[in-house]
Motif scaffolding. Structure first.
Motif, PDB file in Angstrom:
ATOM      1  N   CYS A  11     -11.799 -88.741   1.405  1.00 18.09           N
ATOM      2  CA  CYS A  11     -11.013 -87.973   0.442  1.00 18.09           C
ATOM      3  C   CYS A  11     -11.445 -88.242  -0.992  1.00 18.09           C
ATOM      4  CB  CYS A  11      -9.524 -88.286   0.613  1.00 18.09           C
ATOM      5  SG  CYS A  11      -9.129 -90.050   0.511  1.00 18.09           S
ATOM      6  N   THR A  63     -14.763 -86.052  -3.570  1.00 16.53           N
ATOM      7  CA  THR A  63     -14.148 -85.405  -4.735  1.00 16.53           C
ATOM      8  C   THR A  63     -14.427 -86.182  -6.023  1.00 16.53           C
ATOM      9  OG1 THR A  63     -12.053 -86.554  -4.249  1.00 16.53           O
ATOM     10  CG2 THR A  63     -12.305 -84.313  -3.413  1.00 16.53           C
ATOM     11  N   GLY A 119     -11.850 -89.684   7.602  1.00 16.31           N
ATOM     12  CA  GLY A 119     -11.931 -88.278   7.240  1.00 16.31           C
ATOM     13  C   GLY A 119     -10.821 -87.435   7.834  1.00 16.31           C
ATOM     14  N   TYR A 167      -5.571 -90.491   7.524  1.00 21.82           N
ATOM     15  CA  TYR A 167      -4.599 -91.316   6.808  1.00 21.82           C
ATOM     16  C   TYR A 167      -3.157 -90.898   7.058  1.00 21.82           C
ATOM     17  CZ  TYR A 167      -7.951 -94.079   4.090  1.00 21.82           C
ATOM     18  OH  TYR A 167      -8.933 -94.971   3.698  1.00 21.82           O
ATOM     19  N   SER A 205      -3.118 -86.245  -0.765  1.00 21.26           N
ATOM     20  CA  SER A 205      -3.959 -87.023  -1.675  1.00 21.26           C
ATOM     21  C   SER A 205      -5.003 -87.832  -0.919  1.00 21.26           C
ATOM     22  CB  SER A 205      -3.099 -87.960  -2.533  1.00 21.26           C
ATOM     23  OG  SER A 205      -2.446 -88.931  -1.709  1.00 21.26           O
ATOM     24  N   HIS A 206      -4.691 -88.176   0.340  1.00 20.39           N
ATOM     25  CA  HIS A 206      -5.601 -88.996   1.129  1.00 20.39           C
ATOM     26  C   HIS A 206      -6.259 -88.220   2.275  1.00 20.39           C
ATOM     27  CE1 HIS A 206      -3.948 -92.265  -1.154  1.00 20.39           C
ATOM     28  NE2 HIS A 206      -4.675 -93.149  -0.498  1.00 20.39           N
ATOM     29  N   HIS A 207      -5.985 -86.929   2.385  1.00 15.51           N
ATOM     30  CA  HIS A 207      -6.629 -86.123   3.409  1.00 15.51           C
ATOM     31  C   HIS A 207      -7.922 -85.518   2.846  1.00 15.51           C
ATOM     32  CE1 HIS A 207      -2.463 -85.418   5.481  1.00 15.51           C
ATOM     33  NE2 HIS A 207      -2.949 -86.641   5.663  1.00 15.51           N
ATOM     34  N   SER A 208      -8.886 -85.316   3.709  1.00 16.40           N
ATOM     35  CA  SER A 208     -10.140 -84.671   3.274  1.00 16.40           C
ATOM     36  C   SER A 208     -10.368 -83.446   4.150  1.00 16.40           C
ATOM     37  CB  SER A 208     -11.320 -85.642   3.392  1.00 16.40           C
ATOM     38  OG  SER A 208     -11.432 -86.151   4.704  1.00 16.40           O
ATOM     39  N   ASP A 242     -14.082 -81.507   2.553  1.00 13.42           N
ATOM     40  CA  ASP A 242     -15.360 -82.184   2.341  1.00 13.42           C
ATOM     41  C   ASP A 242     -16.548 -81.485   2.986  1.00 13.42           C
ATOM     42  OD1 ASP A 242     -14.174 -82.919   4.769  1.00 13.42           O
ATOM     43  OD2 ASP A 242     -15.057 -84.909   4.786  1.00 13.42           O
ATOM     44  N   ARG A 273     -19.191 -87.784   7.975  1.00 17.34           N
ATOM     45  CA  ARG A 273     -17.733 -87.970   7.985  1.00 17.34           C
ATOM     46  C   ARG A 273     -17.301 -88.498   9.345  1.00 17.34           C
ATOM     47  NH1 ARG A 273     -12.906 -84.136   9.407  1.00 17.34           N
ATOM     48  NH2 ARG A 273     -13.084 -82.922   7.486  1.00 17.34           N
ATOM     49  N   HIS A 301     -10.480 -79.355   9.372  1.00 18.40           N
ATOM     50  CA  HIS A 301     -10.927 -78.961   8.031  1.00 18.40           C
ATOM     51  C   HIS A 301     -10.163 -77.724   7.603  1.00 18.40           C
ATOM     52  CE1 HIS A 301     -13.873 -77.340   5.019  1.00 18.40           C
ATOM     53  NE2 HIS A 301     -14.088 -78.624   4.793  1.00 18.40           N
TER      54      HIS A 301
END
Length: 309
Positions: A79, A83, A107, A111, A117-120, A123, A161, A250
């Protein structure tokens, strides 16, 4: 059931090779524990760099070391890596063509309850949009090991990832066919083609087995190489099926589904359905709970396939 997460497989592979290859340098941003890299730091302190919580510095230092002939492997939560250090990944790694492997740990929604805020979920799209940057989402520990071993042999930038938790094995140590940038067909079928990446490959495989019991023939392609995407494998799947389902942890925009749709529309028009996370902050919960809620499970994939038949 497997208890070894892909991040640990990365560490074990680097440990194995670092004994003889002193050019291997591992870097992290105060994440050696969550990246399972503590054993490497302890075994080879002279080949380990801790930057602290400074993702931009992490990537730039990695690129500098690579320009000095080192093989840099930089790990940080996906995450933040995708970014906060995006410009450094773009300029210092990709544009400068440096031998840096960026490892996005925890990834997707790994989380869990920590939220957006902590998810991706962006990406794949972000990293794939950078020219000269490769993007890989290995599906299990054995494929992860093979991928790291191959990346140790080349000198080009890449983004990997991996999730936080252990995932069920798809392959075995003795049987894990691997060719860099070539997808694996792990289940054959002709009614529906399922193309998945990362942690979604296992539920895709289980979905195909469920469908087979009800008389529906589904193929499953493990597209661990999201960029460069294996176009030949996509077209083979499309040509031998009535419709296609892509599955990814995603956003629905810019990821595997978008890439597959572009290729299929241009060369072999078929209906493509993309199963992904929603274009909104996901619900709070563990990865398993999130996947179940959004249908990113064997049952959810099979249900979508039946609706397409």
């Amino acid at each position: 059931m497997n208890q070894i997460p892909n991040r640990q497989a990365i560490c074990e592979t680097l440990l194995k090779h670092a004994k003889e290859d002193h050019d291997i340098i591992v870097l992290c941003s105060d994440s050696r524990g969550s990246a399972s890299l503590a054993p490497f730091a302890q075994a080879y302190p002279q080949q380990f760099v801790e930057t602290g919580i400074a993702e931009q510095n992490l990537v730039s230092i990695s690129a500098g070391l690579a320009k000095c002939g080192k093989k840099a492997f930089a790990a940080s939560p996906a995450c933040f890596l995708s970014t906060r250090s995006y410009e450094q990944a773009k300029i210092d790694c990709a544009y400068s063509d440096t031998n840096v492997t960026l490892i996005g740990i925890s990834g997707g929604v790994s989380y869990g309850a920590l939220g957006m805020s902590h998810h991706s979920a962006q990406d794949i799209a972000a990293m794939a949009a950078i020219p000269n940057m490769r993007v890989y989402l290995p599906s299990d520990r054995f494929q992860t090991m093979r991928l790291i071993e191959e990346l140790l042999k080349d000198q080009k930038p890449a983004y990997i990832r991996v999730g936080r938790n252990a995932v069920d094995d798809i392959y075995t140590e003795e049987s894990c066919p691997f060719e860099l940038n070539r997808a694996n067909v792990i289940f054959k079928g002709t009614d529906i083609a399922i193309i998945a990446c990362g942690e979604m490959v296992k539920p895709a495989l289980e979905a195909a087995k469920l469908l087979k019991k009800s008389g529906i023939s589904a193929s499953v392609t493990d597209m661990y190489c999201v960029k460069p995407l294996d176009q030949e494998a996509v077209l083979h799947a499309a040509e031998h099926a009535g419709a296609i389902i892509t599955v990814e942890e995603h956003s629905p925009y810019g990821g595997l589904g978008s890439m597959v749709s572009q290729i299929v529309a241009a060369h072999c028009p078929k209906k493509v359905i993309n199963l992904a996370l929603p274009d909104s902050p996901v619900i709070t919960g563990t990865s398993k709970e999130v996947f179940e809620y959004y249908g990113l499970t064997a049952e959810g994939i099979a249900k979508q396939a039946r609706e397409l038949i």
